[in-house]
Design an enzyme around this catalytic site. Structure first.
Site, PDB file in Angstrom:
ATOM      1  N   GLU A 161       0.819  -1.221   0.000  1.00  0.00           N
ATOM      2  CA  GLU A 161       0.000   0.000   0.000  1.00  0.00           C
ATOM      3  C   GLU A 161       0.848   1.264   0.000  1.00  0.00           C
ATOM      4  O   GLU A 161       0.302   2.359   0.141  1.00  0.00           O
ATOM      5  CB  GLU A 161      -0.884   0.028   1.258  1.00  0.00           C
ATOM      6  CG  GLU A 161      -1.826  -1.125   1.322  1.00  0.00           C
ATOM      7  CD  GLU A 161      -2.865  -1.019   2.422  1.00  0.00           C
ATOM      8  OE1 GLU A 161      -2.860  -0.038   3.186  1.00  0.00           O
ATOM      9  OE2 GLU A 161      -3.686  -1.930   2.510  1.00  0.00           O
ATOM     10  N   HIS A 187      -3.444   1.136  -7.170  1.00  0.00           N
ATOM     11  CA  HIS A 187      -2.207   1.307  -6.410  1.00  0.00           C
ATOM     12  C   HIS A 187      -1.351   2.390  -7.086  1.00  0.00           C
ATOM     13  O   HIS A 187      -1.737   2.965  -8.091  1.00  0.00           O
ATOM     14  CB  HIS A 187      -1.479  -0.028  -6.296  1.00  0.00           C
ATOM     15  CG  HIS A 187      -2.168  -0.968  -5.329  1.00  0.00           C
ATOM     16  ND1 HIS A 187      -1.579  -1.446  -4.193  1.00  0.00           N
ATOM     17  CD2 HIS A 187      -3.421  -1.477  -5.339  1.00  0.00           C
ATOM     18  CE1 HIS A 187      -2.427  -2.223  -3.537  1.00  0.00           C
ATOM     19  NE2 HIS A 187      -3.549  -2.258  -4.221  1.00  0.00           N
TER      20      HIS A 187
END
Ligand SMILES: Cc1ncc(COP(=O)(O)O)c(C=O)c1O
Length: 386
Positions: A161, A187
Protein backbone atom coordinates in the site's frame (compact mmCIF):
# COMPACT_ATOMS: atom_id res chain seq x y z
CA UNK A 1 -20.18 8.17 -8.99
CA UNK A 2 -18.89 11.66 -8.14
CA UNK A 3 -15.87 10.55 -6.14
CA UNK A 4 -14.45 7.14 -7.05
CA UNK A 5 -12.14 5.04 -4.90
CA UNK A 6 -9.64 5.00 -7.78
CA UNK A 7 -9.11 6.34 -11.29
CA UNK A 8 -7.25 4.92 -14.28
CA UNK A 9 -3.77 6.31 -14.94
CA UNK A 10 -3.41 4.79 -18.39
CA UNK A 11 -3.06 6.94 -21.51
CA UNK A 12 -1.55 6.57 -25.00
CA UNK A 13 1.77 5.46 -23.48
CA UNK A 14 0.33 2.34 -21.85
CA UNK A 15 -1.96 1.68 -24.81
CA UNK A 16 0.97 1.84 -27.26
CA UNK A 17 3.06 -0.38 -25.02
CA UNK A 18 0.23 -2.94 -24.99
CA UNK A 19 -0.21 -2.66 -28.72
CA UNK A 20 3.48 -3.42 -29.29
CA UNK A 21 3.09 -6.62 -27.28
CA UNK A 22 0.01 -7.56 -29.28
CA UNK A 23 1.92 -6.99 -32.51
CA UNK A 24 4.86 -9.04 -31.28
CA UNK A 25 2.47 -11.93 -30.53
CA UNK A 26 4.70 -12.82 -27.54
CA UNK A 27 2.59 -12.60 -24.40
CA UNK A 28 4.13 -14.92 -21.85
CA UNK A 29 6.78 -13.74 -19.39
CA UNK A 30 9.85 -12.49 -21.25
CA UNK A 31 12.01 -9.47 -21.94
CA UNK A 32 9.51 -6.78 -20.93
CA UNK A 33 8.97 -8.34 -17.51
CA UNK A 34 12.75 -8.60 -17.09
CA UNK A 35 13.29 -4.97 -18.14
CA UNK A 36 10.57 -3.79 -15.77
CA UNK A 37 12.11 -5.77 -12.91
CA UNK A 38 15.44 -4.07 -13.58
CA UNK A 39 13.89 -0.59 -13.70
CA UNK A 40 11.88 -1.25 -10.57
CA UNK A 41 14.90 -2.46 -8.58
CA UNK A 42 16.92 0.52 -9.82
CA UNK A 43 14.21 3.00 -8.85
CA UNK A 44 14.09 1.72 -5.28
CA UNK A 45 17.83 1.12 -4.98
CA UNK A 46 17.59 -2.63 -4.38
CA UNK A 47 19.64 -5.33 -6.09
CA UNK A 48 16.89 -7.69 -7.24
CA UNK A 49 13.24 -7.58 -8.23
CA UNK A 50 10.98 -10.52 -9.06
CA UNK A 51 7.66 -9.73 -10.70
CA UNK A 52 4.63 -11.94 -10.06
CA UNK A 53 0.95 -11.74 -10.94
CA UNK A 54 -0.20 -9.89 -7.77
CA UNK A 55 0.86 -8.42 -4.45
CA UNK A 56 -0.77 -11.43 -2.80
CA UNK A 57 1.47 -13.75 -4.83
CA UNK A 58 4.49 -11.62 -3.88
CA UNK A 59 3.63 -12.28 -0.22
CA UNK A 60 3.09 -15.99 -0.89
CA UNK A 61 6.33 -16.48 -2.80
CA UNK A 62 8.22 -14.28 -0.32
CA UNK A 63 7.03 -16.28 2.69
CA UNK A 64 7.70 -19.58 0.88
CA UNK A 65 11.28 -18.56 0.06
CA UNK A 66 12.05 -18.12 3.76
CA UNK A 67 11.33 -21.83 4.33
CA UNK A 68 13.90 -22.90 1.76
CA UNK A 69 16.85 -20.65 2.51
CA UNK A 70 19.91 -22.55 3.71
CA UNK A 71 20.66 -20.65 6.91
CA UNK A 72 18.03 -20.14 9.60
CA UNK A 73 15.01 -21.02 7.49
CA UNK A 74 11.56 -20.50 8.94
CA UNK A 75 9.88 -23.64 10.26
CA UNK A 76 6.24 -24.51 10.81
CA UNK A 77 5.12 -23.27 14.22
CA UNK A 78 7.51 -20.30 14.26
CA UNK A 79 6.14 -17.10 15.75
CA UNK A 80 5.53 -14.08 13.52
CA UNK A 81 4.38 -10.66 14.69
CA UNK A 82 1.72 -8.98 12.55
CA UNK A 83 -0.34 -5.79 12.90
CA UNK A 84 -4.08 -6.20 13.60
CA UNK A 85 -4.95 -4.16 10.53
CA UNK A 86 -3.83 -5.24 7.10
CA UNK A 87 -5.10 -6.85 3.94
CA UNK A 88 -6.14 -10.53 4.13
CA UNK A 89 -3.31 -11.78 1.95
CA UNK A 90 -0.70 -10.29 4.25
CA UNK A 91 -1.78 -13.05 6.64
CA UNK A 92 -2.93 -15.94 4.45
CA UNK A 93 0.50 -17.18 3.33
CA UNK A 94 1.61 -17.15 6.98
CA UNK A 95 -1.32 -19.43 7.84
CA UNK A 96 -0.72 -21.61 4.80
CA UNK A 97 2.89 -22.18 5.87
CA UNK A 98 1.88 -23.14 9.43
CA UNK A 99 3.27 -20.08 11.20
CA UNK A 100 1.92 -18.87 14.52
CA UNK A 101 0.73 -15.27 14.39
CA UNK A 102 0.97 -12.78 17.21
CA UNK A 103 -1.33 -9.83 16.57
CA UNK A 104 -0.21 -6.43 17.83
CA UNK A 105 -2.48 -3.42 18.07
CA UNK A 106 -2.20 -0.34 15.91
CA UNK A 107 -1.88 3.31 16.80
CA UNK A 108 -5.18 5.03 16.10
CA UNK A 109 -3.52 8.04 14.50
CA UNK A 110 -0.81 6.51 12.30
CA UNK A 111 -2.83 3.27 11.77
CA UNK A 112 0.47 1.34 11.87
CA UNK A 113 2.00 -0.65 14.75
CA UNK A 114 1.76 0.90 18.16
CA UNK A 115 5.53 0.80 18.45
CA UNK A 116 5.63 0.29 22.21
CA UNK A 117 3.16 -2.61 21.95
CA UNK A 118 5.28 -4.11 19.19
CA UNK A 119 8.43 -3.99 21.31
CA UNK A 120 6.59 -5.57 24.25
CA UNK A 121 5.36 -8.43 22.04
CA UNK A 122 8.84 -9.62 21.06
CA UNK A 123 10.03 -12.81 22.77
CA UNK A 124 12.98 -15.15 22.12
CA UNK A 125 10.52 -17.14 19.96
CA UNK A 126 9.84 -14.26 17.56
CA UNK A 127 11.28 -15.21 14.19
CA UNK A 128 9.79 -12.54 11.94
CA UNK A 129 8.02 -9.18 12.05
CA UNK A 130 5.72 -8.22 9.19
CA UNK A 131 5.40 -4.48 8.66
CA UNK A 132 2.61 -2.87 6.66
CA UNK A 133 2.64 0.88 6.02
CA UNK A 134 -1.10 1.37 6.00
CA UNK A 135 -2.45 3.35 3.05
CA UNK A 136 0.99 4.75 2.29
CA UNK A 137 1.92 5.93 5.77
CA UNK A 138 5.41 4.74 6.80
CA UNK A 139 6.07 2.71 9.93
CA UNK A 140 8.80 3.78 12.34
CA UNK A 141 11.36 1.75 10.44
CA UNK A 142 14.38 2.96 12.43
CA UNK A 143 12.99 1.44 15.62
CA UNK A 144 11.70 -1.70 13.93
CA UNK A 145 14.95 -2.36 12.08
CA UNK A 146 16.83 -1.90 15.34
CA UNK A 147 14.77 -4.48 17.24
CA UNK A 148 15.04 -6.89 14.32
CA UNK A 149 18.82 -6.55 14.21
CA UNK A 150 19.23 -6.83 17.96
CA UNK A 151 17.05 -9.94 18.18
CA UNK A 152 18.00 -11.64 14.91
CA UNK A 153 14.44 -11.29 13.61
CA UNK A 154 13.57 -11.33 9.90
CA UNK A 155 11.88 -8.15 8.68
CA UNK A 156 9.24 -8.82 6.04
CA UNK A 157 7.88 -5.55 4.68
CA UNK A 158 4.51 -5.86 2.98
CA UNK A 159 4.71 -2.55 1.18
CA UNK A 160 1.73 -3.23 -1.07
CA UNK A 161 0.00 0.00 0.00
CA UNK A 162 2.97 2.32 0.25
CA UNK A 163 5.00 2.44 -2.94
CA UNK A 164 7.02 5.66 -3.00
CA UNK A 165 6.62 6.52 0.69
CA UNK A 166 9.74 7.48 2.61
CA UNK A 167 10.89 7.33 6.19
CA UNK A 168 14.05 9.27 7.11
CA UNK A 169 14.62 9.81 3.39
CA UNK A 170 14.60 6.05 2.67
CA UNK A 171 11.88 4.35 0.65
CA UNK A 172 9.53 2.08 2.56
CA UNK A 173 9.63 -1.38 1.05
CA UNK A 174 13.43 -1.43 1.09
CA UNK A 175 14.26 -2.24 4.73
CA UNK A 176 13.12 -5.85 4.79
CA UNK A 177 14.94 -9.02 3.82
CA UNK A 178 11.83 -9.33 1.67
CA UNK A 179 9.75 -6.37 0.49
CA UNK A 180 6.54 -6.81 -1.45
CA UNK A 181 4.56 -4.53 -3.73
CA UNK A 182 1.23 -4.59 -5.51
CA UNK A 183 0.63 -3.04 -8.91
CA UNK A 184 -3.09 -3.71 -8.93
CA UNK A 185 -5.37 -1.03 -10.36
CA UNK A 186 -5.72 1.82 -7.80
CA UNK A 187 -2.21 1.31 -6.41
CA UNK A 188 0.60 3.83 -6.93
CA UNK A 189 1.44 2.29 -10.24
CA UNK A 190 -0.78 -0.17 -12.03
CA UNK A 191 -0.08 -3.08 -14.36
CA UNK A 192 -3.78 -4.12 -14.19
CA UNK A 193 -2.81 -7.03 -11.93
CA UNK A 194 0.72 -7.49 -10.69
CA UNK A 195 3.16 -7.53 -7.81
CA UNK A 196 6.86 -7.52 -7.07
CA UNK A 197 9.36 -8.75 -4.52
CA UNK A 198 12.43 -6.64 -3.81
CA UNK A 199 15.47 -7.99 -2.00
CA UNK A 200 19.22 -7.54 -1.75
CA UNK A 201 19.69 -11.22 -0.94
CA UNK A 202 20.82 -13.28 -3.92
CA UNK A 203 19.65 -16.61 -2.49
CA UNK A 204 16.16 -15.20 -1.76
CA UNK A 205 16.07 -13.77 -5.27
CA UNK A 206 16.89 -17.15 -6.83
CA UNK A 207 14.38 -18.94 -4.59
CA UNK A 208 11.61 -16.48 -5.51
CA UNK A 209 12.34 -16.86 -9.23
CA UNK A 210 12.01 -20.62 -8.97
CA UNK A 211 8.94 -20.49 -6.69
CA UNK A 212 6.99 -18.20 -9.04
CA UNK A 213 7.66 -20.55 -11.91
CA UNK A 214 6.60 -24.13 -10.98
CA UNK A 215 9.59 -24.52 -8.65
CA UNK A 216 11.77 -25.30 -11.63
CA UNK A 217 15.37 -24.45 -12.50
CA UNK A 218 14.83 -23.18 -16.05
CA UNK A 219 15.46 -19.49 -15.49
CA UNK A 220 18.07 -19.73 -12.73
CA UNK A 221 21.29 -17.77 -13.16
CA UNK A 222 24.39 -19.89 -13.95
CA UNK A 223 25.78 -19.21 -10.45
CA UNK A 224 22.48 -19.83 -8.61
CA UNK A 225 23.21 -21.06 -5.08
CA UNK A 226 19.93 -23.00 -4.79
CA UNK A 227 20.80 -26.04 -6.94
CA UNK A 228 23.57 -27.74 -8.82
CA UNK A 229 23.23 -28.09 -12.54
CA UNK A 230 23.57 -31.67 -13.72
CA UNK A 231 24.58 -30.88 -17.29
CA UNK A 232 21.84 -32.86 -18.99
CA UNK A 233 19.78 -30.30 -20.90
CA UNK A 234 16.94 -32.73 -21.49
CA UNK A 235 16.28 -33.20 -17.76
CA UNK A 236 17.25 -29.63 -16.85
CA UNK A 237 14.47 -28.28 -19.09
CA UNK A 238 11.84 -29.66 -16.72
CA UNK A 239 13.66 -30.00 -13.42
CA UNK A 240 11.75 -29.24 -10.24
CA UNK A 241 13.58 -28.39 -7.03
CA UNK A 242 10.95 -26.58 -4.91
CA UNK A 243 7.21 -27.00 -4.28
CA UNK A 244 6.47 -23.82 -6.21
CA UNK A 245 3.59 -22.16 -7.99
CA UNK A 246 2.82 -20.65 -11.33
CA UNK A 247 2.29 -17.00 -10.46
CA UNK A 248 4.10 -15.46 -13.42
CA UNK A 249 3.05 -12.12 -14.85
CA UNK A 250 2.69 -11.67 -18.62
CA UNK A 251 4.48 -9.40 -21.07
CA UNK A 252 1.55 -6.96 -21.14
CA UNK A 253 2.10 -6.35 -17.41
CA UNK A 254 5.83 -5.89 -17.88
CA UNK A 255 5.40 -3.43 -20.75
CA UNK A 256 2.81 -1.37 -18.86
CA UNK A 257 5.03 -1.39 -15.79
CA UNK A 258 7.87 0.14 -17.81
CA UNK A 259 5.61 3.09 -18.71
CA UNK A 260 4.07 3.46 -15.28
CA UNK A 261 7.36 3.54 -13.37
CA UNK A 262 8.38 6.59 -15.45
CA UNK A 263 5.23 8.33 -14.27
CA UNK A 264 5.65 7.40 -10.62
CA UNK A 265 7.55 10.53 -9.42
CA UNK A 266 4.92 12.91 -10.84
CA UNK A 267 2.07 10.72 -9.65
CA UNK A 268 3.49 10.82 -6.11
CA UNK A 269 3.72 14.62 -6.25
CA UNK A 270 0.06 14.87 -7.21
CA UNK A 271 -1.05 12.39 -4.52
CA UNK A 272 0.80 14.48 -1.94
CA UNK A 273 -0.74 17.72 -3.22
CA UNK A 274 -4.19 16.19 -2.85
CA UNK A 275 -3.28 15.04 0.65
CA UNK A 276 -2.22 18.53 1.63
CA UNK A 277 -5.60 19.79 0.54
CA UNK A 278 -7.45 16.98 2.33
CA UNK A 279 -5.51 17.64 5.56
CA UNK A 280 -6.13 21.41 5.31
CA UNK A 281 -9.87 20.72 5.10
CA UNK A 282 -10.17 18.14 7.89
CA UNK A 283 -7.37 18.82 10.37
CA UNK A 284 -9.50 21.08 12.55
CA UNK A 285 -12.66 18.98 12.38
CA UNK A 286 -12.68 17.50 15.87
CA UNK A 287 -15.35 14.97 14.91
CA UNK A 288 -12.76 12.94 12.99
CA UNK A 289 -9.31 11.50 13.52
CA UNK A 290 -7.44 11.70 10.24
CA UNK A 291 -4.29 9.69 9.55
CA UNK A 292 -1.20 11.27 11.09
CA UNK A 293 1.60 11.27 8.55
CA UNK A 294 4.90 9.70 9.57
CA UNK A 295 7.83 10.64 7.30
CA UNK A 296 6.55 11.14 3.76
CA UNK A 297 3.40 9.15 3.09
CA UNK A 298 2.55 8.17 -0.46
CA UNK A 299 -1.13 8.68 0.43
CA UNK A 300 -2.91 5.70 -1.06
CA UNK A 301 -6.17 7.07 0.37
CA UNK A 302 -7.59 9.34 3.07
CA UNK A 303 -8.91 7.93 6.33
CA UNK A 304 -11.51 9.35 8.66
CA UNK A 305 -12.28 7.79 12.05
CA UNK A 306 -15.11 9.20 14.13
CA UNK A 307 -13.59 10.59 17.35
CA UNK A 308 -14.53 8.87 20.62
CA UNK A 309 -15.98 12.15 21.91
CA UNK A 310 -18.13 12.84 18.85
CA UNK A 311 -21.74 11.68 18.79
CA UNK A 312 -21.73 11.34 15.02
CA UNK A 313 -22.98 7.93 13.86
CA UNK A 314 -21.00 6.14 11.16
CA UNK A 315 -24.19 4.91 9.52
CA UNK A 316 -25.40 8.46 8.99
CA UNK A 317 -22.00 9.37 7.53
CA UNK A 318 -22.28 6.39 5.16
CA UNK A 319 -25.80 7.41 4.15
CA UNK A 320 -24.60 10.90 3.30
CA UNK A 321 -21.62 9.56 1.34
CA UNK A 322 -23.85 7.21 -0.62
CA UNK A 323 -26.25 10.01 -1.45
CA UNK A 324 -23.39 12.22 -2.64
CA UNK A 325 -21.99 9.28 -4.64
CA UNK A 326 -18.70 9.17 -2.82
CA UNK A 327 -16.98 5.76 -2.65
CA UNK A 328 -15.76 4.53 0.74
CA UNK A 329 -14.40 1.37 2.31
CA UNK A 330 -13.37 -0.05 5.65
CA UNK A 331 -9.71 0.80 6.37
CA UNK A 332 -7.60 -1.88 4.62
CA UNK A 333 -10.11 -4.59 5.50
CA UNK A 334 -10.34 -3.46 9.14
CA UNK A 335 -9.31 -5.54 12.13
CA UNK A 336 -8.38 -8.92 10.69
CA UNK A 337 -9.38 -10.60 13.94
CA UNK A 338 -13.00 -9.73 13.19
CA UNK A 339 -13.09 -11.74 9.96
CA UNK A 340 -14.50 -15.29 9.83
CA UNK A 341 -11.30 -16.66 8.31
CA UNK A 342 -9.47 -16.13 11.61
CA UNK A 343 -10.86 -19.48 12.82
CA UNK A 344 -8.33 -21.24 10.61
CA UNK A 345 -5.35 -19.44 12.17
CA UNK A 346 -3.03 -20.41 14.98
CA UNK A 347 -2.67 -17.06 16.76
CA UNK A 348 -2.58 -14.98 19.90
CA UNK A 349 -3.46 -11.35 20.43
CA UNK A 350 -1.57 -8.96 22.68
CA UNK A 351 -4.13 -6.17 22.34
CA UNK A 352 -6.52 -5.07 19.61
CA UNK A 353 -8.71 -2.25 21.01
CA UNK A 354 -7.54 0.41 18.56
CA UNK A 355 -7.88 -1.91 15.58
CA UNK A 356 -11.44 -2.69 16.66
CA UNK A 357 -12.15 1.00 17.06
CA UNK A 358 -10.90 1.74 13.53
CA UNK A 359 -12.91 -1.25 12.29
CA UNK A 360 -16.15 0.03 13.82
CA UNK A 361 -15.74 3.80 13.48
CA UNK A 362 -13.41 4.38 10.53
CA UNK A 363 -13.46 4.37 6.75
CA UNK A 364 -11.39 5.64 3.84
CA UNK A 365 -12.07 7.54 0.66
CA UNK A 366 -9.88 7.45 -2.43
CA UNK A 367 -6.86 9.41 -3.55
CA UNK A 368 -5.38 9.27 -7.01
CA UNK A 369 -2.65 10.95 -9.06
CA UNK A 370 -4.95 13.58 -10.51
CA UNK A 371 -6.23 16.84 -9.07
CA UNK A 372 -8.82 15.81 -6.46
CA UNK A 373 -9.81 19.32 -5.29
CA UNK A 374 -13.36 18.98 -6.61
CA UNK A 375 -13.85 15.56 -4.98
CA UNK A 376 -12.39 16.66 -1.65
CA UNK A 377 -14.60 19.76 -1.69
CA UNK A 378 -17.61 17.53 -2.25
CA UNK A 379 -16.56 15.30 0.65
CA UNK A 380 -16.07 18.33 2.88
CA UNK A 381 -19.45 19.77 1.95
CA UNK A 382 -21.15 16.39 2.46
CA UNK A 383 -19.72 15.88 5.95
CA UNK A 384 -19.80 19.51 7.13
CA UNK A 385 -23.43 19.73 8.15
CA UNK A 386 -23.96 16.26 9.60
C1 LIG B 1 -1.09 -4.61 2.54
C2 LIG B 1 -1.50 -5.39 1.32
N1 LIG B 1 -0.88 -6.55 1.07
C3 LIG B 1 -1.19 -7.28 -0.02
C4 LIG B 1 -2.15 -6.86 -0.92
C5 LIG B 1 -2.48 -7.72 -2.10
O1 LIG B 1 -2.19 -7.13 -3.32
P1 LIG B 1 -2.96 -7.63 -4.64
O2 LIG B 1 -4.30 -7.03 -4.62
O3 LIG B 1 -2.10 -7.12 -5.76
O4 LIG B 1 -2.99 -9.11 -4.60
C6 LIG B 1 -2.82 -5.66 -0.70
C7 LIG B 1 -3.86 -5.20 -1.64
O5 LIG B 1 -4.25 -4.09 -1.72
C8 LIG B 1 -2.50 -4.91 0.46
O6 LIG B 1 -3.16 -3.77 0.75
Amino acid sequence: MNYELAYSTFDEKERNAMYKIIQSDMFTMGKNVKAFEEEFALFFGKKYAVMVNSGSSANLVGVASLFYKKENPLNRGDEVIVPCISWATTYHPLQQYGLKLKFVDIDLETLNYDIEELKKAITPNTKMIVTVSILGNPNYYDEIEKVCEENNIILFDDNCEAMGAKYNGKFTGTSGLINTYSTFFSHHISTMEGGLILTDDYEIYCLCKSLRNHGWTRDQEPDSPIYEKKGDDFFEAYRFILPGYNVRPGELQGAIGLEQIKKLPDMLIQRRKNAQYFVSKFKDDKRFIIQKEVGESSWFAFTLIISPNSNLKRDSVFMALKKAEIGYRIITGGNFLEHDVIKYFDYEVTKSENASYAHNYGFFVGNSPQDMTKEIDLLYKTLKDL
